[in-house]
Motif scaffolding. Structure first.
Motif, PDB file in Angstrom:
ATOM      1  N   VAL A   1     -43.585  10.796  -4.447  1.00 27.80           N
ATOM      2  CA  VAL A   1     -43.852   9.538  -3.747  1.00 27.80           C
ATOM      3  C   VAL A   1     -42.635   8.619  -3.808  1.00 27.80           C
ATOM      4  N   ASN A   2     -41.965   8.573  -4.953  1.00 24.46           N
ATOM      5  CA  ASN A   2     -40.784   7.721  -5.064  1.00 24.46           C
ATOM      6  C   ASN A   2     -39.672   8.170  -4.122  1.00 24.46           C
ATOM      7  N   GLN A   3     -39.597   9.468  -3.831  1.00 28.37           N
ATOM      8  CA  GLN A   3     -38.615   9.943  -2.864  1.00 28.37           C
ATOM      9  C   GLN A   3     -38.935   9.398  -1.475  1.00 28.37           C
ATOM     10  N   ILE A   4     -40.226   9.374  -1.139  1.00 34.23           N
ATOM     11  CA  ILE A   4     -40.648   8.792   0.138  1.00 34.23           C
ATOM     12  C   ILE A   4     -40.341   7.297   0.157  1.00 34.23           C
ATOM     13  N   MET A   5     -40.659   6.617  -0.928  1.00 34.86           N
ATOM     14  CA  MET A   5     -40.419   5.180  -1.008  1.00 34.86           C
ATOM     15  C   MET A   5     -38.937   4.857  -0.874  1.00 34.86           C
ATOM     16  N   THR A   6     -38.099   5.659  -1.503  1.00 37.16           N
ATOM     17  CA  THR A   6     -36.659   5.446  -1.413  1.00 37.16           C
ATOM     18  C   THR A   6     -36.186   5.540   0.025  1.00 37.16           C
ATOM     19  N   LEU A   7     -36.710   6.518   0.741  1.00 37.70           N
ATOM     20  CA  LEU A   7     -36.347   6.671   2.150  1.00 37.70           C
ATOM     21  C   LEU A   7     -36.772   5.448   2.954  1.00 37.70           C
ATOM     22  N   LEU A   8     -37.983   4.962   2.733  1.00 39.18           N
ATOM     23  CA  LEU A   8     -38.476   3.828   3.503  1.00 39.18           C
ATOM     24  C   LEU A   8     -37.746   2.539   3.158  1.00 39.18           C
ATOM     25  N   LEU A   9     -37.283   2.416   1.929  1.00 43.98           N
ATOM     26  CA  LEU A   9     -36.545   1.217   1.542  1.00 43.98           C
ATOM     27  C   LEU A   9     -35.218   1.106   2.279  1.00 43.98           C
ATOM     28  N   ILE A  10     -34.725   2.237   2.807  1.00 43.96           N
ATOM     29  CA  ILE A  10     -33.506   2.194   3.606  1.00 43.96           C
ATOM     30  C   ILE A  10     -33.713   1.328   4.841  1.00 43.96           C
ATOM     31  N   THR A  11     -34.928   1.307   5.365  1.00 45.10           N
ATOM     32  CA  THR A  11     -35.236   0.453   6.516  1.00 45.10           C
ATOM     33  C   THR A  11     -34.925  -1.006   6.199  1.00 45.10           C
ATOM     34  N   PHE A  12     -35.271  -1.435   4.999  1.00 47.19           N
ATOM     35  CA  PHE A  12     -34.982  -2.813   4.609  1.00 47.19           C
ATOM     36  C   PHE A  12     -33.483  -3.009   4.388  1.00 47.19           C
ATOM     37  N   ASN A  13     -32.810  -1.951   3.936  1.00 48.62           N
ATOM     38  CA  ASN A  13     -31.372  -2.043   3.713  1.00 48.62           C
ATOM     39  C   ASN A  13     -30.604  -2.292   4.999  1.00 48.62           C
ATOM     40  N   ILE A  14     -31.182  -1.896   6.140  1.00 50.69           N
ATOM     41  CA  ILE A  14     -30.531  -2.163   7.421  1.00 50.69           C
ATOM     42  C   ILE A  14     -30.253  -3.656   7.549  1.00 50.69           C
ATOM     43  N   ILE A  15     -31.236  -4.467   7.183  1.00 47.68           N
ATOM     44  CA  ILE A  15     -31.090  -5.913   7.284  1.00 47.68           C
ATOM     45  C   ILE A  15     -30.392  -6.506   6.071  1.00 47.68           C
ATOM     46  N   THR A  16     -30.762  -6.054   4.870  1.00 46.59           N
ATOM     47  CA  THR A  16     -30.193  -6.676   3.674  1.00 46.59           C
ATOM     48  C   THR A  16     -28.698  -6.397   3.533  1.00 46.59           C
ATOM     49  N   MET A  17     -28.267  -5.185   3.861  1.00 45.86           N
ATOM     50  CA  MET A  17     -26.848  -4.871   3.783  1.00 45.86           C
ATOM     51  C   MET A  17     -26.062  -5.699   4.790  1.00 45.86           C
ATOM     52  N   ALA A  18     -26.612  -5.827   6.001  1.00 47.71           N
ATOM     53  CA  ALA A  18     -25.961  -6.635   7.024  1.00 47.71           C
ATOM     54  C   ALA A  18     -25.906  -8.102   6.607  1.00 47.71           C
ATOM     55  N   THR A  19     -26.973  -8.572   5.965  1.00 41.16           N
ATOM     56  CA  THR A  19     -27.006  -9.950   5.487  1.00 41.16           C
ATOM     57  C   THR A  19     -25.899 -10.185   4.470  1.00 41.16           C
ATOM     58  N   THR A  20     -25.761  -9.257   3.517  1.00 40.51           N
ATOM     59  CA  THR A  20     -24.714  -9.385   2.496  1.00 40.51           C
ATOM     60  C   THR A  20     -23.337  -9.452   3.127  1.00 40.51           C
ATOM     61  N   ILE A  21     -23.052  -8.549   4.063  1.00 36.63           N
ATOM     62  CA  ILE A  21     -21.734  -8.466   4.680  1.00 36.63           C
ATOM     63  C   ILE A  21     -21.467  -9.683   5.564  1.00 36.63           C
ATOM     64  N   LEU A  22     -22.415 -10.021   6.432  1.00 31.82           N
ATOM     65  CA  LEU A  22     -22.204 -11.093   7.398  1.00 31.82           C
ATOM     66  C   LEU A  22     -22.120 -12.454   6.710  1.00 31.82           C
ATOM     67  N   VAL A  23     -23.030 -12.719   5.780  1.00 34.72           N
ATOM     68  CA  VAL A  23     -22.997 -13.998   5.075  1.00 34.72           C
ATOM     69  C   VAL A  23     -21.729 -14.118   4.241  1.00 34.72           C
ATOM     70  N   SER A  24     -21.294 -13.019   3.607  1.00 33.08           N
ATOM     71  CA  SER A  24     -20.058 -13.055   2.815  1.00 33.08           C
ATOM     72  C   SER A  24     -18.869 -13.448   3.687  1.00 33.08           C
ATOM     73  N   GLN A  25     -18.799 -12.875   4.895  1.00 32.86           N
ATOM     74  CA  GLN A  25     -17.681 -13.198   5.777  1.00 32.86           C
ATOM     75  C   GLN A  25     -17.788 -14.634   6.293  1.00 32.86           C
ATOM     76  N   PHE A  26     -18.991 -15.099   6.604  1.00 32.07           N
ATOM     77  CA  PHE A  26     -19.159 -16.475   7.057  1.00 32.07           C
ATOM     78  C   PHE A  26     -18.788 -17.470   5.958  1.00 32.07           C
ATOM     79  N   LEU A  27     -19.221 -17.194   4.727  1.00 27.14           N
ATOM     80  CA  LEU A  27     -18.872 -18.078   3.623  1.00 27.14           C
ATOM     81  C   LEU A  27     -17.370 -18.037   3.343  1.00 27.14           C
TER      82      LEU A  27
END
Length: 445
Positions: A50-76
Motif C-alpha cells: 500500500v505504501n508503494q501505491i501511496m508513494t506513487l500518488l504523492l507524486i501528483t502533489f509533487n507536481i504542484i509542490t515542487m513547482a511552488t518551491t522553484i517558482l517562489v524561490s526565483q520570485f523571492l
C-alpha cells in the motif's frame, strides 16, 4: 516574514533541519511496518504494498509542490513578491482537489489495483483496511505538502522539522495504544496503525496552518482564485509536470518492479520492504542537501548569479557522495543488526545482507542524481532529466529487473542490481549535462 537567501546563506543551516524532517517523514511512512512487524509479517508485506501505491500518488502533489518551491524561490530571489500569495493559494487548493479525487479512487478501485500489482491473496484483507483508511484521507498529506513547500521556499526548514517530530510522536504513541489495546480498547492491528497515522497527520496539518499564519506575511485564501489565475496555474504545471515526471516515472517503474517481486513469495516481499526502509537511511543526507541546494540555486538564478549557482553545486557534490557512501557501507556492515530489528529469519537476514552490499553502488549514483537533477530543475533545465529518467528507469531498472530477477532466477538480488545500474547510468548522463552548462540561461521568470 520572508527569509532572504543568497550565496552567503549557510548550506548547513538549511540542510540539518531537512535531514531531521526527512528522517521523521521516513519514520511516519515506515513506523507502522516497524511496529506491526512484531505481530505479523503478512501485515508488513500488505502495508509495504500500500505504501508503494501511496508513494506513487504523492507524486501528483509533487507536481504542484515542487513547482511552488522553484517558482517562489526565483520570485523571492528577484524580490518580486506580488504573486506570492496567489501561488500559495493556488498550490494549496489544487492539491486539495487532486487529493480528494485520488482518495476516492483508492477507496473505490483498490482491488483492481492490487490485482495489477500481483499482490498475494493473503495480503488483500490487511491491505484493504490500510488503503481505505490512510488512502481515503490522503488529502491530509496533499495539503501538508503544499505548506511544507511554502516554508522551504522561504528558508523556514526548522518549522516543518518540528511539526514532523510532533506527527511522529503522536503516531508512535497511537500505534502503541491501538496495537496493545490500552485504555480499554481492543487490539486493533492494521486498523489501529492506520487510524494512528490519520490522527497524527490531522494534528500536523492543523499545526502547520497555524504556524503559517504566524510566520509569513502572506495569506492562503480562495479570493486569490477569483478570477481563476489560469496563467499562474499554467506556469506551475509547466514547471511541475516535467519536474515531477522524473519522480512519477521512477515510482511507476517501482510498482512494476514490485509486481515482479510479488511473484517471489511473501518472505521476499517482506525483505524488500525492510530493505527499502533501511536503504532510505543512506540517502537521507543527499536528499536533504539536494533540497537545500535546490532552494539556494533557485534564489541565485532569480538574482542572476549563474556562476555562483554552478560553484555551489560542484562544491556540494563531492562531500555529499562521500558521506552517503560511508553511511551505505556502515549499513552493509551492520545489516544483520538492522534487519534483526524486524525479523530473525536466517533466509531474510542473508538476503538483506546481499541487498545492502549492492546498495553501496546504487547510493553513489543516486546521490549524483539527487544533487544535480534538483539543481537542474531549479535552474529551469527540466525536460532533460525527465527524458533520461524515463528511458533509464524503464529500459534499465524495470526491464533488467525482469531479466535478472525472473528470467535468470536471481530474485531480489537481480532486481537490486538492475536498480543500481539505472542510478549509475543516469548519474553519468546528468553530470555530463551539468558540466556542459546547458542549464544556463533557462530561468523560469
Amino acid at each position: 516574514m520572508n527569509t532572504k537567501i543568497n550565496k552567503n546563506t549557510s548550506l548547513f543551516m538549511l540542510t540539518w533541519p531537512i535531514i531531521v524532517e526527512l528522517l521523521l517523514q521516513m519514520l511516519i511512512g515506515n513506523v507502522d511496518q516497524m511496529m506491526i512487524s512484531r505481530y505479523s509479517q503478512t501485515s508488513v508485506a500488505a502495508i509495504g504494498n500500500v505504501n508503494q501505491i501511496m508513494t506513487l500518488l504523492l507524486i501528483t502533489f509533487n507536481i504542484i509542490t515542487m513547482a511552488t518551491t522553484i517558482l517562489v524561490s526565483q520570485f523571492l530571489g528577484s524580490n518580486n513578491k506580488e504573486k506570492v500569495s496567489e501561488i500559495y493559494s493556488l498550490a494549496t487548493y489544487t492539491n486539495l482537489f487532486f487529493s480528494i479525487v485520488l482518495g476516492s479512487i483508492m477507496i473505490i478501485f483498490h482491488k483492481p489495483i492490487f490485482t495489477l500489482m500481483n499482490m498475494p491473496a493473503e495480503l488483500y484483507q490487511d491491505a484493504t483496511i490500510y488503503i481505505v483508511i490512510v488512502g481515503g484521507m490522503i488529502f491530509l498529506q496533499g495539503v501538508f505538502m503544499s505548506y511544507a513547500a511554502i516554508f522551504r521556499s522561504n528558508g523556514l526548514m526548522k518549522q516543518t522539522m518540528i511539526i514532523s517530530m510532533i506527527i511522529n510522536i503522536i503516531n508512535v504513541v497511537g500505534n502503541f495504544i491501538f496495537l496493545n489495546g490500552l485504555f480499554g480498547l481492543p487490539q486493533m492491528g492494521v486498523t489501529g496503525v492506520a487510524m494512528s497515522s490519520v490522527i497524527s497527520r490531522s494534528i500536523g496539518l492543523i499545526v502547520v496552518m497555524w504556524l503559517f499564519s504566524k510566520k509569513l506575511d502572506a495569506k492562503i485564501s480562495i479570493k486569490y482564485l477569483r478570477p481563476f489565475p489560469k496563467e499562474t496555474l499554467a506556469s506551475l504545471l509547466k514547471i511541475g509536470v516535467p519536474s515531477a515526471g522524473e519522480s512519477l516515472s521512477y515510482d511507476i517503474a517501482q510498482m512494476c518492479i514490485l509486481a515482479f517481486v510479488n511473484t517471489m513469495g511473501t518472505y521476499v516481499v517482506a525483505t524488500r520492504v525492510y530493505s527499502t526502509m533501511i536503504t532510505n537511511i543512506s540517502c537521507i543526507y543527499s536528499a536533504a542537501i539536494s533540497s537545500a541546494v535546490q532552494i539556494i540555486v533557485g534564489h541565485l538564478i532569480g538574482a542572476g548569479d549563474i556562476d555562483d549557482a554552478d560553484e555551489l553545486v560542484m562544491k556540494t557534490l563531492r562531500p555529499t557522495v562521500f558521506i552517503s557512501l560511508v553511511v551505505a557501507i556502515l549499513l552493509y556492515l551492520g545489516s544483520d543488526i538492522f534487519f534483526g530489528l524486524f525479523t530473525k529469519d536466517p533466509a531474510m537476514l542473508a538476503l538483506g545482507k546481499q541487498i545492502m552490499f549492492i546498495q553501496i553502488f546504487l547510493e553513489v549514483g543516486r546521490t549524483f542524481n539527487l544533487v544535480i537533477i534538483r539543481s537542474m530543475q531549479a535552474a529551469g533545465d527540466i525536460k532533460y532529466p525527465v527524458m533520461i529518467g524515463i528511458l533509464s528507469m524503464w529500459g534499465v531498472a524495470a526491464l533488467l529487473s525482469y531479466v535478472f530477477g525472473i528470467i535468470l532466477g536471481m530474485g531480489l538480488v537481480g532486481v537490486w542490481i538492475a536498480m543500481a545500474l539505472d542510478e549509475i547510468i543516469r548519474a553519468i548522463l546528468v553530470y555530463r549535462r551539468w558540466k556542459k552548462g546547458t542549464w544556463r540561461g533557462r530561468a523560469l521568470i
